[in-house]
Design a protein around this motif. Structure first.
Motif, mmCIF file in Angstrom:
data_model
loop_
_atom_site.group_PDB
_atom_site.id
_atom_site.type_symbol
_atom_site.label_atom_id
_atom_site.label_comp_id
_atom_site.label_asym_id
_atom_site.label_seq_id
_atom_site.Cartn_x
_atom_site.Cartn_y
_atom_site.Cartn_z
ATOM 1 N N LYS A 1 0.897 -1.168 -0.075
ATOM 2 C CA LYS A 1 -0.148 0.016 -0.030
ATOM 3 C C LYS A 1 0.770 1.276 0.111
ATOM 4 O O LYS A 1 0.528 2.171 -0.785
ATOM 5 C CB LYS A 1 -0.683 0.027 1.157
ATOM 6 N N ASN A 2 1.832 1.372 0.854
ATOM 7 C CA ASN A 2 2.700 2.506 0.964
ATOM 8 C C ASN A 2 4.076 2.408 0.418
ATOM 9 O O ASN A 2 4.851 3.234 0.838
ATOM 10 C CB ASN A 2 2.503 3.117 2.434
ATOM 11 N N GLN A 3 4.265 1.291 -0.039
ATOM 12 C CA GLN A 3 5.715 0.825 -0.448
ATOM 13 C C GLN A 3 5.916 0.240 -1.686
ATOM 14 O O GLN A 3 4.933 -0.570 -2.077
ATOM 15 C CB GLN A 3 6.371 0.250 0.598
ATOM 16 N N GLY B 1 18.410 -2.691 -12.408
ATOM 17 C CA GLY B 1 19.419 -3.729 -12.560
ATOM 18 C C GLY B 1 19.515 -4.406 -11.418
ATOM 19 O O GLY B 1 18.639 -5.088 -11.066
ATOM 20 N N LYS B 2 20.764 -4.318 -10.818
ATOM 21 C CA LYS B 2 20.914 -5.180 -9.706
ATOM 22 C C LYS B 2 20.646 -4.450 -8.415
ATOM 23 O O LYS B 2 21.065 -5.094 -7.226
ATOM 24 C CB LYS B 2 22.126 -6.117 -9.759
ATOM 25 N N VAL B 3 20.469 -3.250 -8.505
ATOM 26 C CA VAL B 3 20.662 -2.432 -7.338
ATOM 27 C C VAL B 3 19.267 -2.300 -6.704
ATOM 28 O O VAL B 3 18.200 -1.989 -7.525
ATOM 29 C CB VAL B 3 21.213 -1.121 -7.581
ATOM 30 N N PRO B 4 18.977 -2.548 -5.458
ATOM 31 C CA PRO B 4 17.546 -2.306 -4.929
ATOM 32 C C PRO B 4 17.179 -0.861 -4.771
ATOM 33 O O PRO B 4 17.969 0.048 -4.270
ATOM 34 C CB PRO B 4 17.725 -3.138 -3.439
ATOM 35 N N VAL B 5 16.031 -0.687 -5.042
ATOM 36 C CA VAL B 5 15.425 0.633 -4.856
ATOM 37 C C VAL B 5 14.050 0.480 -3.920
ATOM 38 O O VAL B 5 13.226 -0.552 -4.266
ATOM 39 C CB VAL B 5 14.909 1.501 -5.919
ATOM 40 N N VAL B 6 13.895 1.477 -3.102
ATOM 41 C CA VAL B 6 12.797 1.414 -2.451
ATOM 42 C C VAL B 6 11.912 2.917 -2.388
ATOM 43 O O VAL B 6 12.635 3.782 -2.422
ATOM 44 C CB VAL B 6 12.910 1.086 -0.970
ATOM 45 N N VAL B 7 10.721 2.821 -2.935
ATOM 46 C CA VAL B 7 9.971 4.159 -2.646
ATOM 47 C C VAL B 7 8.873 4.030 -1.453
ATOM 48 O O VAL B 7 8.236 3.087 -1.481
ATOM 49 C CB VAL B 7 9.027 4.173 -4.048
ATOM 50 N N SER B 8 8.820 4.827 -0.927
ATOM 51 C CA SER B 8 8.180 4.656 0.451
ATOM 52 C C SER B 8 7.210 5.826 0.994
ATOM 53 O O SER B 8 7.723 6.953 0.959
ATOM 54 C CB SER B 8 9.160 4.258 1.762
ATOM 55 N N HIS B 9 6.092 5.607 1.263
ATOM 56 C CA HIS B 9 5.257 6.851 1.358
ATOM 57 C C HIS B 9 4.814 6.839 3.136
ATOM 58 O O HIS B 9 4.471 5.722 3.444
ATOM 59 C CB HIS B 9 3.720 6.809 0.652
ATOM 60 N N GLN B 10 5.205 7.665 3.620
ATOM 61 C CA GLN B 10 4.941 7.990 4.933
ATOM 62 C C GLN B 10 3.674 8.616 5.206
ATOM 63 O O GLN B 10 3.706 9.900 5.214
ATOM 64 C CB GLN B 10 5.963 8.570 5.820
ATOM 65 N N PRO B 11 2.464 8.065 5.408
ATOM 66 C CA PRO B 11 1.190 8.650 5.653
ATOM 67 C C PRO B 11 1.195 9.470 6.983
ATOM 68 O O PRO B 11 2.054 9.292 7.723
ATOM 69 C CB PRO B 11 0.128 7.575 6.007
ATOM 70 N N ARG C 1 1.191 10.873 10.499
ATOM 71 C CA ARG C 1 1.305 10.505 11.762
ATOM 72 C C ARG C 1 0.820 11.446 12.795
ATOM 73 O O ARG C 1 1.438 12.601 12.534
ATOM 74 C CB ARG C 1 2.426 9.705 12.310
ATOM 75 N N ALA C 2 0.383 11.210 13.962
ATOM 76 C CA ALA C 2 0.037 12.329 14.807
ATOM 77 C C ALA C 2 1.497 12.813 15.176
ATOM 78 O O ALA C 2 2.378 12.057 15.759
ATOM 79 C CB ALA C 2 -1.011 11.618 16.219
ATOM 80 N N GLY C 3 1.581 13.913 15.257
ATOM 81 C CA GLY C 3 2.770 14.681 15.970
ATOM 82 C C GLY C 3 3.653 14.849 14.877
ATOM 83 O O GLY C 3 4.747 15.563 15.212
ATOM 84 N N GLN C 4 3.615 14.210 13.848
ATOM 85 C CA GLN C 4 4.566 14.378 12.889
ATOM 86 C C GLN C 4 4.466 15.634 11.995
ATOM 87 O O GLN C 4 3.131 15.825 11.790
ATOM 88 C CB GLN C 4 4.716 13.057 11.881
ATOM 89 N N GLN C 5 5.397 16.202 11.246
ATOM 90 C CA GLN C 5 5.073 17.420 10.911
ATOM 91 C C GLN C 5 4.483 17.294 9.606
ATOM 92 O O GLN C 5 3.526 17.950 9.007
ATOM 93 C CB GLN C 5 6.398 18.283 10.763
ATOM 94 N N ALA C 6 5.165 16.618 8.552
ATOM 95 C CA ALA C 6 4.664 16.576 7.290
ATOM 96 C C ALA C 6 4.679 15.285 6.857
ATOM 97 O O ALA C 6 5.617 14.121 7.192
ATOM 98 C CB ALA C 6 5.677 17.220 6.322
ATOM 99 N N GLU C 7 3.724 14.890 5.712
ATOM 100 C CA GLU C 7 3.737 13.770 5.097
ATOM 101 C C GLU C 7 4.906 13.534 4.000
ATOM 102 O O GLU C 7 5.297 14.752 3.520
ATOM 103 C CB GLU C 7 2.371 13.599 4.296
ATOM 104 N N THR C 8 5.450 12.447 3.855
ATOM 105 C CA THR C 8 6.730 12.510 3.016
ATOM 106 C C THR C 8 6.609 11.151 2.005
ATOM 107 O O THR C 8 5.707 10.192 2.446
ATOM 108 C CB THR C 8 7.933 12.103 3.926
ATOM 109 N N LEU C 9 7.704 11.209 0.920
ATOM 110 C CA LEU C 9 7.687 10.407 0.133
ATOM 111 C C LEU C 9 9.177 10.192 -0.249
ATOM 112 O O LEU C 9 9.890 11.195 -0.404
ATOM 113 C CB LEU C 9 6.914 10.683 -1.188
ATOM 114 N N SER C 10 9.930 8.796 0.203
ATOM 115 C CA SER C 10 11.098 8.782 0.053
ATOM 116 C C SER C 10 11.552 7.762 -1.236
ATOM 117 O O SER C 10 10.942 6.828 -1.612
ATOM 118 C CB SER C 10 11.649 8.131 1.309
ATOM 119 N N ILE C 11 12.468 8.140 -1.569
ATOM 120 C CA ILE C 11 13.278 7.079 -2.679
ATOM 121 C C ILE C 11 14.693 6.807 -1.976
ATOM 122 O O ILE C 11 15.353 7.722 -1.667
ATOM 123 C CB ILE C 11 13.550 7.907 -3.920
#
Ligand SMILES: Nc1nc2c(ncn2[C@@H]2O[C@H](COP(=O)(O)OP(=O)(O)O)[C@@H](O)[C@H]2O)c(=O)[nH]1
Ligand SMILES: [Mg+2]
Length: 1011
Positions: free
Chosen positions: A884-886, A892-902, A904-914
Motif C-alpha cells: 500500500k505505501n511501499q 538492474g541489480k541495485v535495490p530501490v525502495v519508494v516509501s510513502h509515510q502517511p 502520523r500524529a505529531g509528525q510534521q509533514a507527510e513524506t515520500l522517499s526514494i
C-alpha cells in the motif's frame, strides 16, 4: 491560472545569467587568452600541496606560469623567490593566505597575479614592487583598505578588487592610468570614488552593490568607458552629464530607484544593451527611443502601464523584457520588431495581443503567463507564437465568436449535496441518487445571455482521489459544497480546509464559491453560526499558510544575504552549500505561492435543495454574474474563431467514443476548417479541457477523444471500487450480450473457460492488487467500449494519464495485447510486501551505506501521487513488489525502495522517499538507481504549480545509527556539482561524524527540478 509550462522561477535566473553574460564572456576571453599565452610558449606547472605543505620540484627556474590554486596554503616557501626568475603568471586563488606572502616582492617580472578567494585583510606595501604587473585579482577577500603603494603598479591594466570590505580608494589610485578594466563591485564604498575619474583609459567598470546612491556630475570624465555596471545601488537619478559617456555600449542599472532617465539619454548612440530591471519607472523612458542601435532592453519589475507605439523605432531589438509591470496593452507596432528573439511579458495585465503576431517569427523565448489573456485565449498563447499566428489567421478568415462553454466544478465531501445541488441549479428532476462517480453534464444556464456550463460533479468518494486532480484545471469556476447539517467546527479541515488546499496546489488563484447545503435541516441561529465559522476558519487557514510561506521566504532571503561562502562554511547553517541560483529559484517559487492565492468569494451562501428551495435562484444569479465578471473571470470574454466554436459543438453531437483523425477532419470541414487548420483548433480544445487530444503521443495522435462523458464513465468503472457493482457489470453484460460471458473470455489465448467463480477471483485480485487481464477489462467496460480497438485505445489513454501500466511478462508478450495484464497501483491495499522483495538493511551493516532522498509535503500530499509515481517508474525498474505505501524493486541489480509515510500524529509533514543502498566505493550505483526516479517525481510534481514541498538528503551516518530524526542535507545539492576539493562533510547531528561527499552529492548533478 496557469500551468507551469514555463518556470517562472527560471525567469529571474535567466535574466541574471543574461546580464552576467558579458562578464562571463570576459572571463572566457581571459581564460582563452591565458591558455593561448601558455600554449604559445610559457612553461607552466601546477602543484598540489600535501597537508598544506608545498614540495617544490628540483629545478623550476624555467617555469613561467605556476598554478598553486586550491591548496589551502597559508604561506609560500621562501626559496620560491630566488628559484623562479622567469615567472610571469602566478595563480594563488582559493588558498588560505591572510596576507600576501613576502616572497612575492621578489617576483619583479610577474605579469599576472591571482589571489582571489583567500582570507587577505590587507595588501602589503611590498606589492608596489611588482612593476611589471598587468593584471591583479584579489576579489573575494576581506580587504578593508588598499595601500598607497598600489599607485606604483604603473603597468596595471586589469584590476579586480570586488567582494571585499573597501570603504574607499587611496588617492594614489588615480595614477593607474593604464587601467582598462576595474571590478570594485560588492564593497562598502559610501561615495563614488573620484580617484577613478582620472583613469582616462578605463573601458570597463563595475561598481555594483556598493553603498553610494548617486553619481558625481563629472562622471563624464570616464570618456573611454564602454561597459558600466551600476546595479543595486539605490540611485534615484542619473546626472545629465551621464549622457556624455558616448562610448558606452552596455549599461547595467538594475536594482536602483530610477523613475526616469535624463532627457538627452538618446546621445548614447553606441548603446547596445541596457538593463533597467527592478527600478521605479512608471512611464516608458521616451529618451530610450532615440537609441536606435539598442539590441537588448530589460525593463522587468518596474511599474510601467504603457509601451509607446514608437517602440518600433528600436528596430534592432533582439531581447525585450517587460515582465512584472502593469502593462494593459501592447502597441500594434510591436510586431514590426522583426529581429526579436526574446519577448517576455509575464506578470502584466494584458488581455489582447496585437494582430499579426506571426511576424515575430524569430521569437524563441516567449513568456506570457500571469496575464488575463482573452484574445488569443490563454491556452493558445501558452503554446507559442506559431499557434498565435494560426489563431489570428483563423480569426481573420472566420467570424468572431465569444462566450464559449465554461467549466464549472463541484467539489466537496461525499454526501455534501453536490449532485442534488447540481440538479436543483439546472432544474432537472432527481432520477435516483447514489454514488456514480464523476459526472459531466452540460447546463444551458441562460440561453438569452448564451451562457452554457460544462458541469463537473466530482465524486466525494476517496477512491476517486487519483482521478479528481485531472479535472481541476485553470479557467474553471469552482463551487465547494459543504453539508451544513453535518458540519461542526472540529471537522473544518475535512469539509472545507483540505479541499481548498488541494485546489490551491493544483490551480493557484482559482475562483471558489463556498456553498452550504441542508439549510432546511438547520435552525437559523445554527446556520448563521456555521456559515460564519466556515468563513472565519477559511481566513485563519489562509493566514496561517501565508505566514508559514512568509517565514520560509524570509529564511531563504536571509540565506541569500549571507552569501554562498558563509552558507558553505558550516553544515550547521540553514541551506548549507546551496547555490545562489538554487536559492533564487526557491525564493521565486515561494513568491509565486504567496502571490497566487485562491480567490474565495464570500460570504458562504446557505441553500437547501429539498422541500421549499432556499437561495437556489440567488446562487444561480451569483454564478452567472461572477462568470461574466471580466476582472474576476476573463475566460468568458475570450474571443475565439467561430470555426473553433463550431467544431466544439459538432464534436459534442457525435456519440462515438473516439474519432479518427479523418472523421475529425470531416467535422472540421463542416465547421469551415481545412485539415491543416484542424490541429490548432483541437489543440486549443484539449488545453481548455473540452476533449482529449495528445498531439505528441505516437500511439494516440491519430485519435480524438471528444466524448468526455464516456471517458469519464470508463474511469468511473475502474474507480468505484465496489465489488458487487463490478460483478454485476461482468455478469449482466455477459448475459445481455448475445455471445455470453464465457465465450467472450474464452477468446483469451489460455483457452480456459472462465466461470463466474473465475471472474470473481479476478475481481478479488483487482480489488486487492489492482491487477486485471485485458479480457476482463473488456467485459467490465461494455457497453462503454465495443471493439478491440476501443479497448486498445482506452488502455493507451489510461496509460498516458498515468492511471495504470501494462505489466510486462518476461517470457512472452502476447500478440496485439490479447491477454495483456494491467496494473492499477491505486488499488494495491496490502500493507505487507510480497515475499522475495528486496530488503533494505535495517540493522547497521558495516559496509553498506544508505541513500535516502525524502520529499516532504507540509500542507498537502497530492492525492494519487504515489499511484501515479508507481506507474511512471515502471519502465525504470524490474522485479517490483508493491504494497500500500511501499514499492520494493530493482534498478538492474541495485535495490530501490519508494516509501510513502502517511500522516502520523505529531509528525510534521507527510513524506515520500526514494531509497537505495550500496557500499561506499560503489555508491554511484545507488545514485544511478535513484536518479531517474527522482527526475520522474520532479516531473510529476510539475503538475502541481501551487504545491509546497521540499527535498532532503538524509544523512547516511545518522541512518546507520538508526537515529530517530536523521540530519537532512538540502535537496538542492542534488542539482549541484560536487564542490572542488570537498571530500567529507561533518554531520551536524553529532558534531564529529564525517559523511563522505559521495553520500550527499550525486556523481553528476540531476536535471534541475523546477522548484
Ligand atoms: N434535506 C436536505 N437534503 C439534502 C440537501 N442536499 C442534498 N440532500 C440529500 O443529501 C444526500 C446526499 O446528497 P448528494 O447530492 O447525493 O451528495 P453528493 O455526494 O455530494 O453528491 C441525498 O440524500 C440528498 O437528497 C438539502 O439541501 N437538504
Ligand atoms: Mg454525487
Amino acid at each position: 491560472m496557469r500551468t507551469l509550462d514555463e518556470n517562472q522561477e527560471e525567469q529571474e535566473e535567466e535574466e541574471r545569467r543574461r546580464s552576467e553574460r558579458l562578464k562571463a564572456a570576459r572571463l572566457w576571453r581571459d581564460a582563452a587568452l591565458r591558455s593561448r599565452k601558455l600554449r604559445s610558449g610559457l612553461r607552466q606547472l601546477t602543484l598540489c600541496a600535501q597537508n598544506q605543505q608545498l614540495v617544490l620540484p628540483e629545478d623550476i627556474s624555467e617555469v613561467e606560469a605556476l598554478n598553486l590554486g586550491n591548496n589551502s596554503l597559508q604561506e609560500l616557501p621562501e626559496e620560491l623567490g630566488s628559484s623562479l626568475n622567469k615567472l610571469r603568471v602566478l595563480e594563488l586563488r582559493r588558498n588560505k593566505f591572510t596576507a600576501a606572502p613576502r616572497v612575492l616582492c621578489e617576483l619583479g617580472q610577474l605579469v599576472e597575479l591571482d589571489m582571489s578567494h583567500n582570507c587577505l585583510r590587507t595588501l602589503s606595501e611590498g606589492l608596489g614592487q611588482l612593476r611589471a604587473l598587468k593584471k591583479l585579482c584579489v576579489s573575494h577577500n576581506k580587504i578593508q583598505s588598499l595601500p598607497a603603494q598600489i599607485g606604483a603598479l604603473q603597468a596595471l591594466e586589469e584590476l579586480d578588487i570586488s567582494f571585499n570590505l573597501l570603504h574607499g580608494l587611496p588617492r594614489s589610485f588615480s595614477s593607474l592610468t593604464r587601467l582598462r578594466a576595474l571590478d570594485a563591485d560588492h564593497n562598502q564604498l559610501s561615495q563614488f570614488p573620484v580617484e577613478i575619474l582620472a583613469l582616462g583609459q578605463l573601458e570597463e567598470l563595475d561598481l555594483s552593490g556598493n553603498r553610494f546612491v548617486a553619481l558625481p556630475a563629472n562622471i563624464w570624465r570616464l570618456t573611454s568607458i564602454k561597459v558600466l555596471w551600476l546595479s543595486s545601488l539605490r540611485m534615484a537619478s542619473l546626472p545629465e552629464t551621464f549622457c556624455r559617456l558616448q562610448n558606452l555600449e552596455s549599461l547595467m542599472l538594475d536594482g536602483n530607484r530610477l523613475s526616469a532617465l535624463p532627457p538627452s539619454f538618446g546621445l548614447l548612440q553606441r548603446l547596445k544593451m541596457m538593463n533597467l530591471s527592478s527600478n521605479q519607472l512608471q512611464v516608458f523612458p521616451q529618451a530610450l527611443l532615440g537609441v536606435c542601435g539598442l539590441e537588448e532592453l530589460y525593463l522587468s519589475r518596474n511599474r510601467l502601464s504603457h509601451v509607446p507605439e514608437e517602440i518600433s523605432q528600436l528596430g534592432r531589438l533582439v531581447n525585450l523584457w517587460l515582465d512584472n509591470n502593469s502593462i494593459t496593452r501592447l502597441p500594434d507596432s510591436i510586431v514590426d520588431l522583426e529581429n526579436l528573439e526574446e519577448l517576455v511579458l509575464q506578470g502584466n495585465h494584458i488581455a489582447v495581443l496585437p494582430d499579426n503576431f506571426g511576424k515575430l517569427s524569430r521569437v524563441n523565448i516567449w513568456k506570457v503567463k500571469d496575464n488575463p489573456l482573452i484574445q488569443p485565449p490563454y491556452e493558445v498563447c501558452m503554446k507559442g507564437i506559431p499557434y498565435i499566428a494560426l489563431y489570428q489567421q483563423e480569426l481573420a478568415q472566420s467570424q468572431l465568436a465569444v462566450k464559449p462553454r465554461l467549466k464549472l466544478v463541484l467539489m466537496g465531501r461525499k454526501d455534501a449535496g453536490k449532485t442534488l445541488l447540481r440538479r436543483s441549479l439546472m432544474g432537472t428532476r432527481e432520477d435516483g441518487g447514489g454514488n456514480r462517480g464523476v459526472e459531466l453534464v452540460h447546463w444551458e444556464a441562460d440561453a438569452h445571455r448564451k451562457l452554457t456550463f460544462m458541469v463537473f460533479d466530482l465524486s466525494g468518494n476517496p477512491n476517486f482521489d487519483l482521478v479528481k486532480p485531472f479535472f481541476l484545471s485553470p479557467g474553471a469556476l469552482y463551487v465547494l459544497v459543504v453539508n451544513l447539517k453535518s458540519y461542526v467546527p472540529k471537522s473544518f479541515h475535512d469539509h472545507v480546509g483540505r479541499f481548498l488546499r488541494l485546489l490551491c496546489a493544483k490551480v493557484p488563484h482559482a475562483v471558489v464559491f463556498v456553498v452550504g447545503t441542508h439549510a432546511d435541516l438547520c435552525g437559523e441561529a445554527e446556520l448563521e453560526e456555521k456559515t460564519l465559522d466556515i468563513h472565519r476558519r477559511i481566513g485563519l487557514q489562509e493566514e496561517a499558510d501565508v505566514r508559514s510561506l512568509g517565514r520560509l521566504a524570509e529564511e531563504v532571503e536571509l540565506a541569500l544575504e549571507q552569501g554562498f561562502s558563509v552558507r558553505s562554511s558550516s553544515p550547521h547553517v540553514l541551506f548549507y552549500g546551496v547555490s545562489d541560483r538554487n536559492l533564487r529559484r526557491r525564493r521565486a517559487q515561494l513568491d509565486f505561492l504567496l502571490k497566487r492565492r485562491l480567490q474565495v468569494l464570500s460570504p458562504v451562501l446557505s441553500v437547501s435543495c429539498t422541500g421549499p428551495q432556499r437561495n437556489i435562484q440567488k446562487l444561480r444569479e451569483k454564478l452567472l454574474s461572477v462568470a461574466e465578471h471580466r476582472d474576476i473571470f476573463p475566460n468568458l470574454h475570450r474571443v475565439l474563431p467561430k470555426s473553433w466554436q463550431m467544431l466544439e459543438e459538432l464534436l459534442l453531437q457525435s456519440s462515438e467514443l473516439w474519432l479518427s483523425w479523418w472523421s475529425a477532419a470531416r467535422l472540421g470541414l463542416q465547421a469551415g476548417l481545412t485539415e491543416e487548420r484542424l490541429q490548432s483548433a483541437l489543440s486549443y480544445l484539449h488545453e481548455s479541457g473540452k476533449l482529449l487530444y495528445f498531439e505528441d503521443s505516437p500511439a494516440l495522435k491519430e485519435h480524438v477523444f471528444h466524448n468526455l462523458p464516456r471517458v469519464i464513465g470508463i474511469l468511473n468503472v475502474f474507480f468505484q471500487r465496489d465489488r458487487s457493482m463490478l460483478l454485476d457489470r461482468l455478469l449482466s453484460e455477459g448475459e445481455r450480450g448475445g455471445r455470453g460471458r464465457v465465450s467472450l473470455v474464452m477468446q483469451d489465448k489460455t483457452g480456459e473457460n472462465l466461470e463466474v467463480t473465475h471472474l470473481q477471483q479476478h475481481l478479488v485480485a483487482f480489488l486487492q492488487h489492482g491487477l486485471l487481464p485485458s479480457g476482463v477489462i473488456r467485459l467490465l467496460l461494455r457497453p462503454l467500449i465495443q471493439t478491440q480497438q476501443d479497448l486498445h485505445l482506452i488502455m493507451e489513454l489510461l496509460q498516458k494519464m498515468g492511471v495504470c501500466y501494462c505489466v510486462r511478462t518476461p517470457r512472452s508478450t502476447p500478440p496485439n495485447g490479447g491477454a495483456a495484464w494491467f496494473k492499477f497501483p491505486s488499488y494495491v491495499s496490502s500493507e505487507e510486501p510480497q515475499a522475495g522483495a528486496p530488503l533494505l538493511p535495517t540493522s547497521p551493516l558495516f559496509s553498506v551505506e544508505q541513500l535516502h532522498i525524502q520529499y516532504s509535503f507540509p500542507f498537502l500530499f497530492p492525492p494519487g501521487l504515489l499511484a501515479r509515481f508507481s506507474v511512471q517508474i515502471d519502465r525504470h525498474v524490474v522485479h517490483r513488489s508493491d504494497s500500500k505505501n511501499q514499492i520494493l524493486a530493482y534498478r538492474g541489480k541495485v535495490p530501490v525502495v519508494v516509501s510513502h509515510q502517511p500522516p502520523r500524529a505529531g509528525q510534521q509533514a507527510e513524506t515520500l522517499s526514494i531509497i537505495s543502498h550500496a557500499s561506499l566505493p560503489n555508491m554511484w550505483t545507488a545514485w544511478q538507481a535513484v536518479t531517474p526516479l527522482v527526475e520522474e517525481l520532479d516531473a510529476l510534481l510539475q503538475e502541481w504549480p501551487g504545491l509546497l514541498y521540499s527535498v532532503q538528503i538524509l544523512c547516511s551516518k545518522c541512518l546507520r545509527r538508526g537515529a530517530q530524526s536523521p540530519h537532512p542535507f538540502p535537496g538542492e545539492l542534488l542539482s549541484q556539482p560536487r564542490p572542488d576539493g570537498l571530500t567529507e562533510i561533518i554531520c551536524p547531528k553529532n558534531g564529529s561524524e564525517r559523511v563522505d561527499v559521495a553520500l550527499v552529492y550525486p556523481p553528476t548533478p540531476t536535471a534541475c527540478s523546477p522548484k
